[in-house]
Write a protein that holds these residues in place. Sequence first.
Motif, short mmCIF file in Angstrom:
data_model
loop_
_atom_site.label_atom_id
_atom_site.label_comp_id
_atom_site.label_asym_id
_atom_site.label_seq_id
_atom_site.Cartn_x
_atom_site.Cartn_y
_atom_site.Cartn_z
N ASN A 85 -5.10 -1.50 -4.96
CA ASN A 85 -4.87 -0.17 -4.41
C ASN A 85 -3.89 -0.22 -3.25
O ASN A 85 -2.99 0.63 -3.13
CB ASN A 85 -6.19 0.47 -3.97
CG ASN A 85 -7.02 0.95 -5.14
OD1 ASN A 85 -6.50 1.25 -6.21
ND2 ASN A 85 -8.32 1.05 -4.95
N GLU A 86 -4.06 -1.19 -2.35
CA GLU A 86 -3.11 -1.32 -1.24
C GLU A 86 -1.72 -1.69 -1.76
O GLU A 86 -0.71 -1.20 -1.23
CB GLU A 86 -3.61 -2.38 -0.26
CG GLU A 86 -4.81 -1.95 0.55
CD GLU A 86 -5.21 -2.95 1.62
OE1 GLU A 86 -5.98 -2.57 2.53
OE2 GLU A 86 -4.75 -4.12 1.55
N LEU A 87 -1.65 -2.53 -2.76
CA LEU A 87 -0.37 -2.89 -3.36
C LEU A 87 0.35 -1.65 -3.88
O LEU A 87 1.53 -1.43 -3.59
CB LEU A 87 -0.59 -3.89 -4.49
CG LEU A 87 0.66 -4.27 -5.31
CD1 LEU A 87 1.54 -5.22 -4.52
CD2 LEU A 87 0.26 -4.90 -6.64
N GLU A 88 -0.37 -0.83 -4.64
CA GLU A 88 0.25 0.36 -5.21
C GLU A 88 0.69 1.32 -4.13
O GLU A 88 1.74 1.96 -4.22
CB GLU A 88 -0.72 1.06 -6.17
CG GLU A 88 -1.18 0.22 -7.36
CD GLU A 88 -0.05 -0.12 -8.34
OE1 GLU A 88 1.08 0.38 -8.16
OE2 GLU A 88 -0.31 -0.91 -9.26
N LEU A 89 -0.09 1.44 -3.05
CA LEU A 89 0.27 2.32 -1.95
C LEU A 89 1.57 1.86 -1.30
O LEU A 89 2.45 2.68 -0.99
CB LEU A 89 -0.86 2.35 -0.91
CG LEU A 89 -0.81 3.48 0.11
CD1 LEU A 89 -1.17 4.80 -0.54
CD2 LEU A 89 -1.77 3.20 1.27
N ALA A 95 8.80 -4.73 -1.42
CA ALA A 95 8.62 -6.15 -1.12
C ALA A 95 7.28 -6.35 -0.43
O ALA A 95 7.20 -6.59 0.77
CB ALA A 95 9.75 -6.65 -0.24
N VAL A 96 6.20 -6.26 -1.19
CA VAL A 96 4.85 -6.36 -0.65
C VAL A 96 4.39 -7.83 -0.62
O VAL A 96 4.59 -8.56 -1.59
CB VAL A 96 3.86 -5.51 -1.48
CG1 VAL A 96 2.44 -5.65 -0.95
CG2 VAL A 96 4.29 -4.05 -1.48
N GLY A 106 4.23 -6.80 -8.46
CA GLY A 106 4.54 -6.00 -7.28
C GLY A 106 4.75 -6.77 -6.00
O GLY A 106 4.99 -6.15 -4.96
N SER A 107 4.67 -8.11 -6.04
CA SER A 107 4.70 -8.89 -4.80
C SER A 107 5.99 -9.68 -4.64
O SER A 107 6.60 -10.12 -5.62
CB SER A 107 3.52 -9.88 -4.77
OG SER A 107 2.29 -9.20 -4.86
N SER A 140 7.14 -15.76 -4.31
CA SER A 140 6.99 -17.02 -3.60
C SER A 140 5.52 -17.27 -3.33
O SER A 140 4.89 -16.53 -2.57
CB SER A 140 7.78 -16.99 -2.29
OG SER A 140 7.68 -18.24 -1.62
N PRO A 141 4.92 -18.32 -3.93
CA PRO A 141 3.48 -18.56 -3.76
C PRO A 141 3.17 -19.42 -2.54
O PRO A 141 3.92 -20.32 -2.18
CB PRO A 141 3.11 -19.31 -5.05
CG PRO A 141 4.35 -20.07 -5.39
CD PRO A 141 5.51 -19.22 -4.94
N GLY A 142 2.05 -19.11 -1.90
CA GLY A 142 1.61 -19.89 -0.75
C GLY A 142 0.11 -20.10 -0.78
O GLY A 142 -0.60 -19.57 -1.64
#
Length: 386
Positions: A66-70, A78-79, A97-98, A129-131
């Motif tokens: 939900n926060e991603l979509e917002l 660029a989330v 989306g990230s 980019s994964p962390g």
Amino acid sequence: MLTRQSIPTPVYLVREEALRRNLDLIADVSRRAGVKIIMAFKANALWRTFDIFREYGVSCTASSLNELELGLEFLTDAVHTYTPAYTPATIGRFLEGSSHITFNSLGQWERFRADVERHNAACPGRRVSPGLRVNPRCSVVETDLYNPALPGSRFGEQAEALAAGMPEGLEGLHFHALCESSADDLRRVLEAFEEQFGHLLRSGRVRWVNMGGGHLMTKEGYDTDGLVEILRGFRSRYPGIEVILEPGSAFTWRTGDLLTSVVDVMENDGVRTAIIDASFACHMPDTLEMPYQPAVTEAVAPSDTSLPYRLGGNSCLSGDYMGDWHFPAPLRAGDRLTLEDMNHYTTVKTTMFNGLQHPDIAIERPDGSIELLRRFTYDDYRSRMS
């Protein structure tokens, strides 16, 4: 025209001028320190104000779909994302989306590494980019409820798990150990982080470090020059590593209040309680969880002539009250009270317990005019039920 005295209560009133003052300070710290500072939705999700944030080029971090979509709809493309556990049902949309995605454990990374690699191969223009989140085991937060570095914490891998080096494929490290903390607190945590994970930082395989939230740089008295010095020092020790901060409270600290009205006054066993048309439990939950007693603008310092009152929420929860505050005259039904600093975290943690009327949301523009952004109705309560 709506004014502070005419707008119906209860209402969260955001002050645009104060919001811009915080954004100016954060932008200045970002520029001087050479770091990226992004906003955490867990502290502020009032999307009707995001047009102001966009003027400052603010990006965001999300901890749920939900926060991603917002963020994608109203703020940026660029989330940054982190959640304690992704699932097969959610990982695909998170990757779509990230720009950056942080995994909480090596187990999560191993489970979804193939998904990341497939996404990056298929969408080179939307590469993620994964962390990995790590736990420096440095506790500077006094309230256990908000301390991510408690013994046995479920947040992040400890140094022993990474003794062999940076896991293949990961590009960033993320730690979060602060809560409304000072620059000196960051210095302590950073020393622990470098002591335990410095071999990874020196490996040449780390592209970015996310220092999490809790940097309350907009609080009066915060040592912003010290913060800039700390961040510059880290960047000089590890050139080429991008530094990211994601404070929550700092963006909206002291930018909004909850305006309420007294609806009744009770006195039992010598205790006066002014019941208000809002609720600590429903509309100011951090006051009970932290706990802390918010400032009330109309209250005064205790004196021989002041009158002490509890404030009681208008719910049927017995513990829905706080106090005491002192007032210069007896409180009566209809008196308006201002509970200060009720924007950060407060507006995103509210509930509709008891079906209480949810406070409206309004914004006070720099010219003093007030615009109503949202009025809540029975339909909002009903739509949350089944």
